[in-house]
Write a protein that holds these residues in place. Structure first.
Motif, PDB file in Angstrom:
ATOM      1  N   PHE A 159       0.798  -1.222   0.000  1.00 20.21           N
ATOM      2  CA  PHE A 159       0.000   0.000   0.000  1.00 20.21           C
ATOM      3  C   PHE A 159       0.839   1.286   0.000  1.00 20.21           C
ATOM      4  N   PRO A 160       1.895   1.401   0.811  1.00 19.38           N
ATOM      5  CA  PRO A 160       2.672   2.651   0.763  1.00 19.38           C
ATOM      6  C   PRO A 160       3.302   2.935  -0.593  1.00 19.38           C
ATOM      7  N   LEU A 161       3.497   1.899  -1.388  1.00 24.21           N
ATOM      8  CA  LEU A 161       4.111   2.068  -2.710  1.00 24.21           C
ATOM      9  C   LEU A 161       3.115   2.418  -3.794  1.00 24.21           C
ATOM     10  N   THR A 162       1.846   2.100  -3.562  1.00 23.58           N
ATOM     11  CA  THR A 162       0.842   2.243  -4.618  1.00 23.58           C
ATOM     12  C   THR A 162      -0.344   3.121  -4.245  1.00 23.58           C
ATOM     13  N   ARG A 163      -0.640   3.222  -2.938  1.00 22.64           N
ATOM     14  CA  ARG A 163      -1.855   3.900  -2.456  1.00 22.64           C
ATOM     15  C   ARG A 163      -3.095   3.291  -3.100  1.00 22.64           C
ATOM     16  N   PRO A 194      -0.499  -5.331 -12.067  1.00 23.11           N
ATOM     17  CA  PRO A 194       0.761  -4.600 -12.227  1.00 23.11           C
ATOM     18  C   PRO A 194       1.323  -4.148 -10.888  1.00 23.11           C
ATOM     19  N   GLY A 195       2.594  -4.448 -10.668  1.00 24.03           N
ATOM     20  CA  GLY A 195       3.232  -4.122  -9.400  1.00 24.03           C
ATOM     21  C   GLY A 195       3.700  -2.686  -9.331  1.00 24.03           C
ATOM     22  N   PRO A 196       4.149  -2.268  -8.147  1.00 22.36           N
ATOM     23  CA  PRO A 196       4.630  -0.899  -7.989  1.00 22.36           C
ATOM     24  C   PRO A 196       5.982  -0.686  -8.662  1.00 22.36           C
ATOM     25  N   MET A 197       6.265   0.564  -8.978  1.00 21.30           N
ATOM     26  CA  MET A 197       7.571   0.932  -9.504  1.00 21.30           C
ATOM     27  C   MET A 197       8.500   1.233  -8.335  1.00 21.30           C
ATOM     28  N   VAL A 198       9.642   0.554  -8.284  1.00 26.84           N
ATOM     29  CA  VAL A 198      10.644   0.777  -7.239  1.00 26.84           C
ATOM     30  C   VAL A 198      12.005   0.876  -7.914  1.00 26.84           C
ATOM     31  N   GLY A 199      12.662   2.001  -7.753  1.00 23.66           N
ATOM     32  CA  GLY A 199      13.964   2.188  -8.386  1.00 23.66           C
ATOM     33  C   GLY A 199      13.905   2.114  -9.890  1.00 23.66           C
ATOM     34  N   GLY A 200      12.780   2.554 -10.475  1.00 26.26           N
ATOM     35  CA  GLY A 200      12.630   2.537 -11.921  1.00 26.26           C
ATOM     36  C   GLY A 200      12.258   1.192 -12.496  1.00 26.26           C
ATOM     37  N   VAL A 201      11.985   0.208 -11.648  1.00 26.26           N
ATOM     38  CA  VAL A 201      11.645  -1.140 -12.099  1.00 26.26           C
ATOM     39  C   VAL A 201      10.259  -1.509 -11.565  1.00 26.26           C
ATOM     40  N   ARG A 202       9.418  -2.069 -12.424  1.00 28.64           N
ATOM     41  CA  ARG A 202       8.107  -2.520 -11.962  1.00 28.64           C
ATOM     42  C   ARG A 202       8.241  -3.909 -11.338  1.00 28.64           C
TER      43      ARG A 202
END
Length: 226
Positions: A159-163, A194-202
């Motif tokens: 949740f914190p990554l995507t809301r 679709p997953g969250p984007m972290v460090g420019g990577v999904r």
């Protein structure tokens, strides 16, 4: 117990047993959040926030109120992220600097079978099939409760990554016991949306760890920065 599931950069504080009357430990800004709650809920709410403030101190951050945001997610001081959990007889908070992890989810549950019908509600067909195999091999472990806890930790990390909401059916979790007595292990999470984007990577999924002891099931999902 929870610390063994977490990277060294994470600070965790736990409390066991039933919480005392800790209303006085609430920050004035937190009190309105549980003003209408029953006494047990207020004690749990206050006690887990005491754990969180101790974790802040261990990280060298001044203790601060932990308010709630969208969907009840905790609002951490700037530069921190983390997660909290509580169940009967247990409370824990785990905090980390945002430079060390992108997100973090933890969950604690009583080690007991889920109520009838709940597994069918939370588990995908593949998860139910794996549950049957695990339950036959190690009947002393409540694999249904462990799966539920893992899904809770996944959501708290997500949740914190995507809301955004993540339904139980949108993540396929494979529980993997370590060799031995079946009291600890890992789990692999395959996201079906679709997953969250972290460090420019999904991200396509997460990795987690679990442990069983003291009548509890504990799970954790740390999300590296990439």
């Amino acid at each position: 117990m929870i610390e063994e599931l977490l990277p060294e950069s994470v600070v965790a504080v736990e409390a066991f047993g039933e919480p005392e009357d800790t209303d006085t430990a609430l920050h004035p800004e937190e009190r309105p959040l549980v003003a209408r709650a029953v006494a047990k809920r207020r004690r749990e709410f206050a006690s887990v926030r005491v754990c969180a403030r101790h974790a802040m101190e261990k990280l060298g951050v001044p203790p601060a109120p932990v308010l709630t945001g969208e969907r009840g997610a905790p609002l951490w001081p700037e530069g921190l992220t983390g997660s909290m959990t509580h169940c009967d007889g247990y409370r824990a908070a785990a905090l980390v600097r945002t430079g060390d992890l992108a997100s973090l989810g933890i969950d604690g549950e009583t080690h007991a079978a889920l109520p009838d019908g709940v597994l069918d509600t939370i588990a995908l067909p593949a998860e139910r099939a794996r549950h049957g195999v695990l339950a036959a091999a190690r009947p002393g472990v409540h694999w249904d409760r462990l799966l539920f806890s893992a899904k809770e930790s996944v959501y708290k990390a997500w949740f914190p990554l995507t809301r955004a909401w993540l339904d139980f059916s949108e993540a396929d979790i494979e529980l993997v016991p370590s060799p031995g007595d079946g009291t600890r292990g890992t789990f692999h999470v395959r996201l079906l949306v679709p997953g969250p984007m972290v460090g420019g990577v999904r991200l396509a999924g997460f990795e987690g760890r679990w442990v069983i002891g003291e009548g509890l099931v504990l799970t954790a999902v740390p999300v590296p920065r990439g």
